[in-house]
Design a protein around this motif. Structure first.
Motif, PDB file in Angstrom:
ATOM      1  N   SER A  18      -5.011  -3.216   5.872  1.00  0.00           N
ATOM      2  CA  SER A  18      -3.625  -3.446   6.279  1.00  0.00           C
ATOM      3  C   SER A  18      -2.786  -2.252   5.869  1.00  0.00           C
ATOM      4  O   SER A  18      -3.246  -1.363   5.148  1.00  0.00           O
ATOM      5  CB  SER A  18      -3.062  -4.717   5.626  1.00  0.00           C
ATOM      6  OG  SER A  18      -2.767  -4.489   4.253  1.00  0.00           O
ATOM      7  N   TRP A  19      -1.546  -2.224   6.345  1.00  0.00           N
ATOM      8  CA  TRP A  19      -0.601  -1.272   5.792  1.00  0.00           C
ATOM      9  C   TRP A  19      -0.391  -1.603   4.311  1.00  0.00           C
ATOM     10  O   TRP A  19      -0.695  -2.710   3.858  1.00  0.00           O
ATOM     11  CB  TRP A  19       0.733  -1.361   6.525  1.00  0.00           C
ATOM     12  CG  TRP A  19       0.691  -0.841   7.924  1.00  0.00           C
ATOM     13  CD1 TRP A  19      -0.364  -0.255   8.567  1.00  0.00           C
ATOM     14  CD2 TRP A  19       1.768  -0.861   8.869  1.00  0.00           C
ATOM     15  NE1 TRP A  19      -0.016   0.097   9.853  1.00  0.00           N
ATOM     16  CE2 TRP A  19       1.289  -0.267  10.065  1.00  0.00           C
ATOM     17  CE3 TRP A  19       3.082  -1.322   8.824  1.00  0.00           C
ATOM     18  CZ2 TRP A  19       2.085  -0.120  11.196  1.00  0.00           C
ATOM     19  CZ3 TRP A  19       3.879  -1.178   9.956  1.00  0.00           C
ATOM     20  CH2 TRP A  19       3.383  -0.578  11.119  1.00  0.00           C
ATOM     21  N   THR A  20       0.107  -0.615   3.570  1.00  0.00           N
ATOM     22  CA  THR A  20       0.192  -0.745   2.114  1.00  0.00           C
ATOM     23  C   THR A  20       1.577  -0.346   1.621  1.00  0.00           C
ATOM     24  O   THR A  20       2.118   0.688   2.036  1.00  0.00           O
ATOM     25  CB  THR A  20      -0.876   0.137   1.451  1.00  0.00           C
ATOM     26  OG1 THR A  20      -2.173  -0.331   1.823  1.00  0.00           O
ATOM     27  CG2 THR A  20      -0.759   0.113  -0.066  1.00  0.00           C
ATOM     28  N   GLN A  21       2.126  -1.163   0.726  1.00  0.00           N
ATOM     29  CA  GLN A  21       3.414  -0.863   0.096  1.00  0.00           C
ATOM     30  C   GLN A  21       3.167  -0.206  -1.264  1.00  0.00           C
ATOM     31  O   GLN A  21       2.689  -0.864  -2.191  1.00  0.00           O
ATOM     32  CB  GLN A  21       4.216  -2.149  -0.109  1.00  0.00           C
ATOM     33  CG  GLN A  21       5.489  -1.970  -0.931  1.00  0.00           C
ATOM     34  CD  GLN A  21       6.498  -1.061  -0.261  1.00  0.00           C
ATOM     35  OE1 GLN A  21       7.016  -1.386   0.787  1.00  0.00           O
ATOM     36  NE2 GLN A  21       6.775   0.089  -0.868  1.00  0.00           N
ATOM     37  N   GLY A  73       6.325  -1.462 -11.059  1.00  0.00           N
ATOM     38  CA  GLY A  73       6.395  -2.454  -9.998  1.00  0.00           C
ATOM     39  C   GLY A  73       7.561  -2.278  -9.047  1.00  0.00           C
ATOM     40  O   GLY A  73       7.835  -3.172  -8.243  1.00  0.00           O
ATOM     41  N   VAL A  74       8.239  -1.131  -9.110  1.00  0.00           N
ATOM     42  CA  VAL A  74       9.363  -0.863  -8.208  1.00  0.00           C
ATOM     43  C   VAL A  74       8.809  -0.262  -6.920  1.00  0.00           C
ATOM     44  O   VAL A  74       8.104   0.751  -6.947  1.00  0.00           O
ATOM     45  CB  VAL A  74      10.373   0.112  -8.845  1.00  0.00           C
ATOM     46  CG1 VAL A  74      11.501   0.428  -7.867  1.00  0.00           C
ATOM     47  CG2 VAL A  74      10.925  -0.480 -10.141  1.00  0.00           C
ATOM     48  N   TYR A  75       9.146  -0.890  -5.799  1.00  0.00           N
ATOM     49  CA  TYR A  75       8.608  -0.444  -4.520  1.00  0.00           C
ATOM     50  C   TYR A  75       9.202   0.897  -4.108  1.00  0.00           C
ATOM     51  O   TYR A  75      10.404   1.135  -4.255  1.00  0.00           O
ATOM     52  CB  TYR A  75       8.889  -1.471  -3.422  1.00  0.00           C
ATOM     53  CG  TYR A  75       8.118  -2.773  -3.570  1.00  0.00           C
ATOM     54  CD1 TYR A  75       7.060  -2.887  -4.477  1.00  0.00           C
ATOM     55  CD2 TYR A  75       8.455  -3.887  -2.820  1.00  0.00           C
ATOM     56  CE1 TYR A  75       6.360  -4.066  -4.616  1.00  0.00           C
ATOM     57  CE2 TYR A  75       7.760  -5.086  -2.944  1.00  0.00           C
ATOM     58  CZ  TYR A  75       6.708  -5.167  -3.851  1.00  0.00           C
ATOM     59  OH  TYR A  75       6.021  -6.333  -3.987  1.00  0.00           O
ATOM     60  N   ARG A  76       8.350   1.763  -3.558  1.00  0.00           N
ATOM     61  CA  ARG A  76       8.808   3.007  -2.967  1.00  0.00           C
ATOM     62  C   ARG A  76       9.518   2.689  -1.639  1.00  0.00           C
ATOM     63  O   ARG A  76       9.202   1.673  -1.000  1.00  0.00           O
ATOM     64  CB  ARG A  76       7.633   3.951  -2.712  1.00  0.00           C
ATOM     65  CG  ARG A  76       6.855   4.318  -3.993  1.00  0.00           C
ATOM     66  CD  ARG A  76       7.634   5.301  -4.848  1.00  0.00           C
ATOM     67  NE  ARG A  76       6.976   5.551  -6.137  1.00  0.00           N
ATOM     68  CZ  ARG A  76       6.012   6.446  -6.327  1.00  0.00           C
ATOM     69  NH1 ARG A  76       5.562   7.170  -5.304  1.00  0.00           N
ATOM     70  NH2 ARG A  76       5.497   6.632  -7.521  1.00  0.00           N
ATOM     71  N   PRO A  77      10.436   3.538  -1.186  1.00  0.00           N
ATOM     72  CA  PRO A  77      11.229   3.229   0.022  1.00  0.00           C
ATOM     73  C   PRO A  77      10.490   3.537   1.328  1.00  0.00           C
ATOM     74  O   PRO A  77      11.104   3.958   2.311  1.00  0.00           O
ATOM     75  CB  PRO A  77      12.458   4.123  -0.146  1.00  0.00           C
ATOM     76  CG  PRO A  77      11.961   5.299  -0.904  1.00  0.00           C
ATOM     77  CD  PRO A  77      10.921   4.771  -1.855  1.00  0.00           C
ATOM     78  N   TYR A  78       9.193   3.361   1.347  1.00  0.00           N
ATOM     79  CA  TYR A  78       8.404   3.600   2.553  1.00  0.00           C
ATOM     80  C   TYR A  78       7.117   2.797   2.450  1.00  0.00           C
ATOM     81  O   TYR A  78       6.778   2.254   1.389  1.00  0.00           O
ATOM     82  CB  TYR A  78       8.081   5.097   2.717  1.00  0.00           C
ATOM     83  CG  TYR A  78       7.486   5.732   1.478  1.00  0.00           C
ATOM     84  CD1 TYR A  78       6.113   5.644   1.194  1.00  0.00           C
ATOM     85  CD2 TYR A  78       8.292   6.420   0.571  1.00  0.00           C
ATOM     86  CE1 TYR A  78       5.576   6.209   0.058  1.00  0.00           C
ATOM     87  CE2 TYR A  78       7.772   6.993  -0.580  1.00  0.00           C
ATOM     88  CZ  TYR A  78       6.409   6.899  -0.833  1.00  0.00           C
ATOM     89  OH  TYR A  78       5.886   7.461  -1.969  1.00  0.00           O
ATOM     90  N   TYR A 113       0.450  -1.453  -3.797  1.00  0.00           N
ATOM     91  CA  TYR A 113      -0.488  -0.586  -4.511  1.00  0.00           C
ATOM     92  C   TYR A 113       0.267   0.173  -5.596  1.00  0.00           C
ATOM     93  O   TYR A 113       1.262   0.842  -5.326  1.00  0.00           O
ATOM     94  CB  TYR A 113      -1.125   0.392  -3.521  1.00  0.00           C
ATOM     95  CG  TYR A 113      -2.058   1.408  -4.131  1.00  0.00           C
ATOM     96  CD1 TYR A 113      -3.407   1.125  -4.296  1.00  0.00           C
ATOM     97  CD2 TYR A 113      -1.589   2.666  -4.517  1.00  0.00           C
ATOM     98  CE1 TYR A 113      -4.272   2.068  -4.840  1.00  0.00           C
ATOM     99  CE2 TYR A 113      -2.441   3.613  -5.059  1.00  0.00           C
ATOM    100  CZ  TYR A 113      -3.782   3.302  -5.220  1.00  0.00           C
ATOM    101  OH  TYR A 113      -4.632   4.236  -5.759  1.00  0.00           O
ATOM    102  N   ARG A 114      -0.232   0.093  -6.825  1.00  0.00           N
ATOM    103  CA  ARG A 114       0.464   0.706  -7.948  1.00  0.00           C
ATOM    104  C   ARG A 114       0.052   2.174  -8.100  1.00  0.00           C
ATOM    105  O   ARG A 114      -1.129   2.480  -8.284  1.00  0.00           O
ATOM    106  CB  ARG A 114       0.168  -0.057  -9.246  1.00  0.00           C
ATOM    107  CG  ARG A 114       1.205   0.177 -10.338  1.00  0.00           C
ATOM    108  CD  ARG A 114       0.901  -0.667 -11.578  1.00  0.00           C
ATOM    109  NE  ARG A 114       0.853  -2.087 -11.305  1.00  0.00           N
ATOM    110  CZ  ARG A 114       1.902  -2.914 -11.337  1.00  0.00           C
ATOM    111  NH1 ARG A 114       3.098  -2.409 -11.630  1.00  0.00           N
ATOM    112  NH2 ARG A 114       1.768  -4.203 -11.094  1.00  0.00           N
ATOM    113  N   VAL A 115       1.029   3.066  -7.994  1.00  0.00           N
ATOM    114  CA  VAL A 115       0.794   4.499  -8.161  1.00  0.00           C
ATOM    115  C   VAL A 115       1.142   4.868  -9.594  1.00  0.00           C
ATOM    116  O   VAL A 115       2.290   4.742 -10.015  1.00  0.00           O
ATOM    117  CB  VAL A 115       1.659   5.319  -7.182  1.00  0.00           C
ATOM    118  CG1 VAL A 115       1.400   6.816  -7.363  1.00  0.00           C
ATOM    119  CG2 VAL A 115       1.373   4.899  -5.743  1.00  0.00           C
TER     120      VAL A 115
END
Length: 335
Positions: free
Chosen positions: A109-112, A118-123, A193-195
């Motif tokens: 799937s697409w990935t966030q 745990g803060v989501y990136r804006p893309y 996904y945690r970077v």
């Protein structure tokens, strides 16, 4: 869910699976010889769907994932790393997709992406969906997130992860799998996904590079190509878009056209899929090196004039090129 010293994020990962809208599951958490509270956290769950498997020492990710594949009893198997999060509809969505498409063996799937807090990136990482195009793009880079992978059990039990390609075992499995089966990506984000900020060690980076190179060589030789060291270095750049080599645009265009021509002879990939994959990589190379001078070069590249990516891609490249051109004048005004 392989877990090694995973106490910091493990509860969030487990809870995201137990909170799925599809509830008829077993969650196999494989503790890979952890020396923190990983095993205690898993054992603390009263939910009978949570099953703890413990390795005798630190056996590694490939061993742990293969153990999970062997032990799993369900007709479908999904992966989630112990620091990532599955969105509530993830399993229901992927299960419904495979049930509705019996010719598809597995889906991602697409990935966030999110940061370590745990803060989501804006893309969102938007990966190709079509099975033919997805397979062709894997000649250049990996477009499946393993934490989003959901497959028919008999397929995974046949493929398994190969110990020969540690650190690139997922890339290897997907390429071997797509040579036999159809894989696709669902066109919506189903996991986060945690970077992490910590970089891969130099030794592991060198090992990963070697593995990626070996897999790429295997794929290119299947097309009848025997790339030189310079061509392999260029192929790696087209994957990563890191430090551009000398004369990057001319050489990249020539290499991509050489790959496309080789595929026309070998017919390993459908021509339309390879054409799309080559056009996508050519756009990415031009976008990474954007300037006004790049625009006419882009239009002379593989398949771009034929409209494979369309005017939207050209407009995006034009905007970045203009911004790049204006930056020096802005800097001089500031001085």
């Amino acid at each position: 869910m392989p877990a090694y010293n995973a106490e910091k994020y493990l509860t969030a990962a487990i809870d995201s699976i137990l909170g799925q809208t599809f509830r008829d599951i077993e969650l196999l958490v494989i503790d890979d010889g952890s020396c923190d509270a990983t095993a205690a956290i898993v054992s603390g769950y009263a939910d009978p769907r949570v099953i703890l498997l413990s390795n005798a020492g630190n056996r590694g990710l490939i061993y742990s994932r293969n153990l999970g594949i062997d032990v799993a009893k369900a007709p479908y198997i999904a992966f989630l790393d112990s620091d990532d999060i599955a969105f509530p509809e993830r399993l229901a969505c992927q299960l419904a997709y495979l049930q509705a498409h019996p010719d598809i063996a597995a889906v991602g799937s697409w990935t966030q992406p999110m940061d370590q807090n745990g803060v989501y990136r804006p893309y969102v990482w938007q990966y190709p969906g079509d099975s033919d195009f997805l397979r062709a793009t894997f000649l250049f880079r990996c477009y499946i997130t393993t934490s989003a992978f959901f497959a028919r059990a008999e397929v995974l039990k046949t493929l398994r992860f190969a110990a020969a390609h540690d650190l690139a075992e997922d890339y290897d499995l997907y390429n071997r799998g797509m040579a036999q089966y159809k894989f696709e990506n669902i066109q919506q984000p189903l996991i986060a996904y945690r970077v992490h900020s910590n970089n891969i060690s130099k030794i592991k980076r060198e090992r990963l590079d070697w593995n990626m190179q070996e897999i790429s060589l295997r794929l290119l030789r299947a097309l009848g190509l025997d790339p030189s060291a310079d061509e392999m270095a260029l192929h790696r750049y087209i994957e990563r878009l890191d430090v551009p080599p000398h004369d990057v645009l001319r050489r990249s265009r020539a290499w991509l056209q050489k790959i496309e021509a080789a595929n026309r002879q070998a017919q390993v990939y459908p021509a339309h899929a390879m054409g799309h994959a080559v056009a996508e990589r050519w756009f990415s190379v031009c976008y990474a090196n954007a300037s006004i001078a790049v625009l006419p070069t882009y239009l002379c590249g593989p398949l771009t004039a034929g409209g494979v990516l369309g005017m939207k891609a050209y407009g995006k490249l034009l905007l970045k090129s203009l911004a790049h051109t204006l930056q020096p004048s802005r800097a001089s005004k500031a001085r």
